[in-house]
Design a protein around this motif. Structure first.
Motif, short mmCIF file in Angstrom:
data_model
loop_
_atom_site.label_atom_id
_atom_site.label_comp_id
_atom_site.label_asym_id
_atom_site.label_seq_id
_atom_site.Cartn_x
_atom_site.Cartn_y
_atom_site.Cartn_z
N LEU A 151 67.95 1.29 37.83
CA LEU A 151 68.66 2.11 36.84
C LEU A 151 67.71 3.11 36.19
N LEU A 152 66.52 2.67 35.84
CA LEU A 152 65.55 3.57 35.22
C LEU A 152 65.11 4.65 36.20
N GLU A 153 64.94 4.29 37.47
CA GLU A 153 64.55 5.29 38.46
C GLU A 153 65.64 6.35 38.63
N ALA A 154 66.91 5.92 38.61
CA ALA A 154 68.01 6.89 38.70
C ALA A 154 68.03 7.79 37.47
N LEU A 155 67.82 7.22 36.29
CA LEU A 155 67.78 8.02 35.08
C LEU A 155 66.63 9.03 35.13
N LEU A 156 65.48 8.59 35.60
CA LEU A 156 64.34 9.50 35.71
C LEU A 156 64.62 10.60 36.73
N GLY A 157 65.25 10.23 37.85
CA GLY A 157 65.58 11.23 38.86
C GLY A 157 66.53 12.29 38.34
N LEU A 197 58.63 3.97 33.32
CA LEU A 197 59.79 4.72 33.82
C LEU A 197 60.63 5.25 32.66
N ALA A 198 60.87 4.39 31.67
CA ALA A 198 61.67 4.82 30.51
C ALA A 198 60.96 5.93 29.75
N ILE A 199 59.64 5.83 29.60
CA ILE A 199 58.89 6.87 28.88
C ILE A 199 58.97 8.20 29.62
N SER A 200 58.80 8.16 30.93
CA SER A 200 58.84 9.41 31.71
C SER A 200 60.22 10.05 31.64
N ALA A 201 61.27 9.23 31.74
CA ALA A 201 62.63 9.77 31.66
C ALA A 201 62.91 10.33 30.27
N ALA A 202 62.44 9.64 29.22
CA ALA A 202 62.65 10.13 27.86
C ALA A 202 61.92 11.46 27.65
N ARG A 203 60.71 11.59 28.18
CA ARG A 203 59.98 12.84 28.03
C ARG A 203 60.65 13.98 28.80
#
Length: 238
Positions: A151-157, A197-203
């Motif tokens: 889920l986090l990888e999809a959000l980051l993508g 992963l969450a940090i990268s997606a949030a940024r």
């Protein structure tokens, strides 16, 4: 004369005797029937209540058994597009995303298993993938263990896609996703790789102006990292 009257009275008495006997017999029958009714009526009520209870319990039992029945296999498992996208070919994921769109891929998440993983890999390729940010973030907030990293990888993508010259598809959902990602990035009970992963997606969403970058934790950044100090992305996004 007296003897004649006496014999006549005796005959009348004999005629009245059978009638009286019949009345007494009928009275006894009525009494017996009444007593039988009084004694047996409660038993009949209890039997009826028991039957009604069993009858009312039967639909509930049937509902419980039907809810416990195994879910039939998803038709997506045999769909050629889904089977091709289940591999590692990004082109097939893009084709599936074009065919299904964000809504179709989100609906496939309920199938679980390989179908859900394929849908998550394909979502960043959907033209309207931003519509999935909010729903994916809510799933990520409720998830734990193995389901969380995909889920986090999809959000980051999705968050890391280049901006497109159009109006935001779901700005409220994107802002909600950014808030959830900040929350997840600060959860110390999560493994470091999941927090990263969450940090990268949030940024990535902070670059869109959806969240204050100073709210994003930087404790996982390398010491002296400019990206971490500025709140920017700590690593290249896919």
């Amino acid at each position: 004369m007296k003897q004649g009257r006496g014999r006549e009275g005796a005959r009348r008495a004999r005629r009245r005797a059978p009638a009286a006997a019949r009345l007494a017999f009928v009275a006894r029958l009525a009494f017996v029937a009444f007593v039988t009714f009084v004694l047996l009526a409660p038993l009949g009520c209890r039997r009826e209540q028991g039957s009604a209870g069993r009858a009312s319990a039967s639909p509930a039992s049937a509902a419980a058994s039907s809810s416990a029945a195994p879910r039939p296999p998803s038709p997506r498992l045999t769909d050629p597009r889904w089977r091709l996208a289940a591999g590692d070919d990004p082109l097939e994921c893009a084709r599936l995303a074009e065919a299904e769109g964000a809504s179709g891929l989100l609906a496939a998440l309920d199938d679980g298993g390989d179908v859900a993983l394929t849908a998550l890999r394909a979502l960043p390729y959907a033209d309207d993938a931003d519509l999935a940010l909010g729903p994916l973030a809510e799933r990520a907030r409720a998830a734990s263990g193995l389901p969380l990293p995909p889920l986090l990888e999809a959000l980051l993508g999705i968050a890391g896609r280049p901006p497109r010259p159009r109006e935001p598809l779901d700005p409220d959902g994107a802002r909600g996703a950014a808030a959830v990602l900040v929350e997840l990035s600060g959860r110390r009970d999560l493994p470091a790789d999941q927090r990263a992963l969450a940090i990268s997606a949030a940024r990535a969403l902070a670059e869109r102006g959806l969240v204050d970058p100073l709210r994003i934790p930087a404790d996982l950044d390398p010491e002296g990292s400019v990206a971490g100090a500025a709140g920017g992305p700590a690593a290249p996004r896919p």
